[in-house]
Scaffold this motif. Structure first.
Motif, mmCIF file in Angstrom:
data_model
loop_
_atom_site.group_PDB
_atom_site.id
_atom_site.type_symbol
_atom_site.label_atom_id
_atom_site.label_comp_id
_atom_site.label_asym_id
_atom_site.label_seq_id
_atom_site.Cartn_x
_atom_site.Cartn_y
_atom_site.Cartn_z
ATOM 1 N N ARG A 1 -9.069 5.773 -8.914
ATOM 2 C CA ARG A 1 -9.620 4.507 -8.429
ATOM 3 C C ARG A 1 -9.828 3.516 -9.577
ATOM 4 O O ARG A 1 -9.591 2.314 -9.420
ATOM 5 N N SER A 2 -10.223 4.018 -10.742
ATOM 6 C CA SER A 2 -10.400 3.155 -11.900
ATOM 7 C C SER A 2 -9.074 2.515 -12.299
ATOM 8 O O SER A 2 -9.015 1.321 -12.618
ATOM 9 N N ILE A 3 -7.990 3.301 -12.277
ATOM 10 C CA ILE A 3 -6.660 2.769 -12.602
ATOM 11 C C ILE A 3 -6.255 1.725 -11.573
ATOM 12 O O ILE A 3 -5.742 0.655 -11.917
ATOM 13 N N ALA A 4 -6.470 2.038 -10.297
ATOM 14 C CA ALA A 4 -6.099 1.101 -9.227
ATOM 15 C C ALA A 4 -6.821 -0.233 -9.394
ATOM 16 O O ALA A 4 -6.215 -1.306 -9.270
ATOM 17 N N ARG A 5 -8.105 -0.193 -9.696
ATOM 18 C CA ARG A 5 -8.874 -1.436 -9.848
ATOM 19 C C ARG A 5 -8.485 -2.190 -11.111
ATOM 20 O O ARG A 5 -8.532 -3.417 -11.145
ATOM 21 N N ALA A 6 -8.107 -1.448 -12.159
ATOM 22 C CA ALA A 6 -7.639 -2.114 -13.374
ATOM 23 C C ALA A 6 -6.327 -2.848 -13.127
ATOM 24 O O ALA A 6 -5.988 -3.790 -13.848
ATOM 25 N N HIS A 7 -5.591 -2.438 -12.089
ATOM 26 C CA HIS A 7 -4.348 -3.113 -11.708
ATOM 27 C C HIS A 7 -4.591 -4.223 -10.679
ATOM 28 O O HIS A 7 -3.639 -4.787 -10.148
ATOM 29 N N GLY A 8 -5.852 -4.506 -10.389
ATOM 30 C CA GLY A 8 -6.165 -5.543 -9.413
ATOM 31 C C GLY A 8 -6.135 -5.054 -7.983
ATOM 32 O O GLY A 8 -6.169 -5.857 -7.046
ATOM 33 N N GLY A 9 -6.079 -3.736 -7.775
ATOM 34 C CA GLY A 9 -6.034 -3.168 -6.429
ATOM 35 C C GLY A 9 -7.239 -2.289 -6.161
ATOM 36 O O GLY A 9 -8.320 -2.496 -6.713
ATOM 37 N N ASP A 10 -7.029 -1.254 -5.337
ATOM 38 C CA ASP A 10 -8.135 -0.350 -5.015
ATOM 39 C C ASP A 10 -7.571 0.944 -4.429
ATOM 40 O O ASP A 10 -6.410 0.997 -3.986
ATOM 41 N N LEU A 11 -8.391 1.989 -4.453
ATOM 42 C CA LEU A 11 -8.073 3.257 -3.804
ATOM 43 C C LEU A 11 -9.121 3.481 -2.732
ATOM 44 O O LEU A 11 -10.321 3.520 -3.026
ATOM 45 N N ILE A 12 -8.683 3.627 -1.484
ATOM 46 C CA ILE A 12 -9.594 3.616 -0.333
ATOM 47 C C ILE A 12 -9.396 4.872 0.496
ATOM 48 O O ILE A 12 -8.257 5.255 0.793
ATOM 49 N N GLU B 1 0.834 -1.196 0.000
ATOM 50 C CA GLU B 1 0.000 0.000 0.000
ATOM 51 C C GLU B 1 0.868 1.246 0.000
ATOM 52 O O GLU B 1 1.987 1.259 0.517
ATOM 53 N N VAL B 2 0.331 2.300 -0.630
ATOM 54 C CA VAL B 2 0.911 3.634 -0.564
ATOM 55 C C VAL B 2 -0.114 4.502 0.151
ATOM 56 O O VAL B 2 -1.230 4.690 -0.339
ATOM 57 N N ARG B 3 0.261 5.008 1.318
ATOM 58 C CA ARG B 3 -0.661 5.799 2.138
ATOM 59 C C ARG B 3 -0.265 7.273 2.047
ATOM 60 O O ARG B 3 0.888 7.630 2.297
ATOM 61 N N ARG C 1 -5.483 5.322 0.859
ATOM 62 C CA ARG C 1 -4.625 4.138 0.704
ATOM 63 C C ARG C 1 -4.747 3.603 -0.719
ATOM 64 O O ARG C 1 -5.842 3.237 -1.161
ATOM 65 N N LEU C 2 -3.640 3.588 -1.427
ATOM 66 C CA LEU C 2 -3.573 2.927 -2.720
ATOM 67 C C LEU C 2 -3.032 1.524 -2.478
ATOM 68 O O LEU C 2 -1.886 1.348 -2.072
ATOM 69 N N VAL C 3 -3.880 0.511 -2.689
ATOM 70 C CA VAL C 3 -3.500 -0.889 -2.442
ATOM 71 C C VAL C 3 -3.304 -1.578 -3.783
ATOM 72 O O VAL C 3 -4.169 -1.508 -4.663
ATOM 73 N N LEU C 4 -2.152 -2.246 -3.940
ATOM 74 C CA LEU C 4 -1.829 -2.951 -5.176
ATOM 75 C C LEU C 4 -1.337 -4.354 -4.873
ATOM 76 O O LEU C 4 -0.635 -4.551 -3.891
ATOM 77 N N PRO C 5 -1.702 -5.341 -5.699
ATOM 78 C CA PRO C 5 -1.231 -6.703 -5.452
ATOM 79 C C PRO C 5 0.267 -6.815 -5.678
ATOM 80 O O PRO C 5 0.815 -6.174 -6.581
ATOM 81 N N ALA C 6 0.922 -7.623 -4.868
ATOM 82 C CA ALA C 6 2.352 -7.862 -5.037
ATOM 83 C C ALA C 6 2.572 -8.888 -6.135
ATOM 84 O O ALA C 6 1.703 -9.708 -6.424
ATOM 85 N N LEU C 7 3.748 -8.837 -6.742
ATOM 86 C CA LEU C 7 4.073 -9.767 -7.813
ATOM 87 C C LEU C 7 3.986 -11.207 -7.348
ATOM 88 O O LEU C 7 3.467 -12.071 -8.035
#
Length: 389
Positions: A357-368, A319-321, A380-386
Motif C-alpha cells: 500500500r505504501s508503494i501504491a500511494r507513493a505512485h499516486g494510487g492506492d491498495l484497497i 486498476e489491477v484486481r 484492488r491496486l489503483v494507479l493513475p493513468a499517464l
C-alpha cells in the motif's frame, strides 16, 4: 518626484511630502528599493537596511548592482539599458526568484518584484524584495525528509522481495531444474547420435532447437528473479500495465503449480499507460497473488484459481484486481490488515500488504480491500493513468 539631492546624497526630508513618503517606505515589512534609469539607488527603506546590512547613507547614489552577486551583477546595467531602449522586460512587471548579496558578502535567495513608475519625463523603478532563506531551508528539510522516507520504503520493499523469493525457493528450484534436466537429456542424445555415426542433420538440428528453447525458459525465470531481488533506487518509466501483470503472473505460476492451483488472467485491451517503477508494481501484484494462493491452500475453495483482472478504475486511472476464493477475513483481521508486522502466516513478517500500500500511494494510487459476498478476498491496486497525470 526626485528622492535624491542634486549632489546624489541622501534625500532632503525637509519637504513634508517626501518625509511622509519615506516614512511609509520605512513602515513596509518588505524591503523596498527605488532606483533611477541609471540604476542608482534613490530610496532604501528600513527593511532593506536590515536585510542587506547596509545603512541608507552607504547605498544612496550607488548602483544597485552592489546588492547583486554574479552573474546578475555583471548583466544588470546592460539589461536596464536594453529595457529602456526596447521595452523588453525580463523582470520588470513580472517578478522572479533571484540571488542577492549582503554587505558581508553572503549570498541568499530573494523574491524580487519590480515595477516602473513614470512621473512626467522621469522614470523610476521600485523593487519589492522578500527574503526566501527560511522558505528554502524548510523546502530543503522537507525534501530531505521525503528522500529519507523513500529510501526507507525502498529498503523495506527490497527486504519484502527477498522474503517472497525465499518463500518461493522450492518452486523456483523446481522450475529451473526442469529445463536444465531437459537440456542435459537433449545434449546426451546428440552425443549418442554423433558417437554412433548415424547422426542425421535434421535430428541434430531439432535437438539443438529444443536445447535453445529450454535455455530460454530457464533464462526467463532467472531474469525475473534478478529483477525482483536487485537492490536499486526507484526508477519510474512509462509502462504497459497488461504486459507488467502478464510478466509477473508467469513467475507466480511457479507457486500456483506447487499449490496445485491455477491463475486466470483477464486483461482489458487498450488500457492507458501508467508511470511507475515496474519492479515495485510487480512486487505488489506478486504479493497479492501469493496471498490468494496461500489462502486457498488452507481452505476448500469453490474455485481452483486466483483471478487477476485489469480494467479502467471507476474513480479514474487503471486498476489491477486480484481475487481469491480462500477463507476470507474476519473483522479482527480487517482492522489490522495494513498494520506493519501483523500477520496470520506462521513464518510471515507482516510487512507485505503494508509495503504494497505504501508503494501504491507513493505512485499516486492506492491498495484497497473489497469485501465480497462470494467468499474469499479481493484487492484492488489503483494507479493513475499517464493521460491523467
Amino acid at each position: 518626484m526626485d528622492f535624491t539631492s542634486k549632489d546624489g546624497c541622501a534625500p532632503d526630508k525637509s519637504e513634508p511630502g517626501e518625509a511622509k513618503f519615506l516614512a511609509l517606505l520605512d513602515a513596509a515589512v518588505d524591503a523596498i528599493i527605488v532606483i533611477d534609469t541609471r540604476g542608482h539607488i534613490e530610496a532604501f527603506n528600513a527593511s532593506a537596511q536590515r536585510l542587506f546590512g547596509y545603512s541608507q547613507d552607504e547605498v544612496l547614489g550607488r548602483n544597485v548592482k552592489l546588492l547583486m552577486p554574479a552573474p546578475y551583477h555583471d548583466a544588470h546595467d546592460a539589461y536596464l539599458g536594453n529595457y529602456l531602449e526596447s521595452g523588453q522586460a525580463r523582470i520588470i512587471g513580472i517578478g522572479r526568484e533571484v540571488q542577492a548579496r549582503r554587505r558581508d558578502g553572503s549570498v541568499f535567495p530573494i523574491s524580487l518584484a519590480v515595477g516602473e513608475a513614470r512621473m512626467g519625463k522621469d522614470r523610476r523603478f521600485v523593487g519589492l524584495i522578500r527574503d526566501l532563506s527560511e522558505r528554502k531551508r524548510a523546502e530543503e528539510e522537507l525534501q530531505r525528509a521525503e528522500d529519507e522516507a523513500r529510501l526507507h520504503r525502498e529498503r523495506l520493499a527490497h527486504m519484502a522481495r527477498l522474503t517472497t523469493i525465499g518463500e518461493m525457493a522450492t518452486g523456483i528450484a523446481h522450475e529451473i531444474n526442469q529445463p536444465l534436466t531437459a537440456i542435459a537429456t537433449y545434449a546426451q542424445a546428440c552425443q549418442r547420435m554423433l558417437q554412433s555415426a548415424r547422426a542425421e542433420p535434421a535430428e541434430l538440428l531439432e535437438a539443438f532447437e529444443k536445447i535453445e528453447a529450454q535455455t530460454q525458459r530457464a533464462s526467463e525465470v532467472i531474469r525475473r528473479l534478478r529483477s525482483l531481488i536487485k537492490q536499486r533506487e526507484s526508477e519510474k518509466s512509462v509502462l504497459d500495465c497488461n504486459a507488467l501483470v502478464a510478466d509477473v503472473a508467469r513467475l507466480a505460476e511457479v507457486d500456483a503449480r506447487i499449490h496445485d492451483l491455477g491463475l486466470v488472467l483477464e486483461l482489458t485491451p487498450d488500457l492507458p499507460e501508467i508511470v511507475g517503477d515496474p519492479i515495485q508494481i510487480q512486487q505488489i501484484v506478486l504479493n497479492l497473488i501469493r496471498n490468494g494462493l496461500e489462502a486457498m491452500t488452507e481452505g476448500k475453495p469453490a474455485h481452483g484459481s486466483v483471478h487477476i483482472r485489469t480494467s479502467l478504475a471507476p474513480e479514474g486511472g487503471i486498476e489491477v484486481r486480484v481475487q481469491d476464493w480462500g477463507r476470507g477475513m474476519d473483522e479482527a483481521q480487517l482492522a489490522k490488515l495494513f498494520t506493519p508486522f501483523h500477520t496470520t502466516k506462521a513464518n510471515g513478517l507482516g510487512i507485505g500488504l503494508c509495503i504494497s500500500r505504501s508503494i501504491a500511494r507513493a505512485h499516486g494510487g492506492d491498495l484497497i480491500y473489497c469485501p465480497t459476498t462470494e467468499g474469499g478476498a479481493t484487492f484492488r491496486l489503483v494507479l493513475p493513468a499517464l493521460q491523467d497525470e
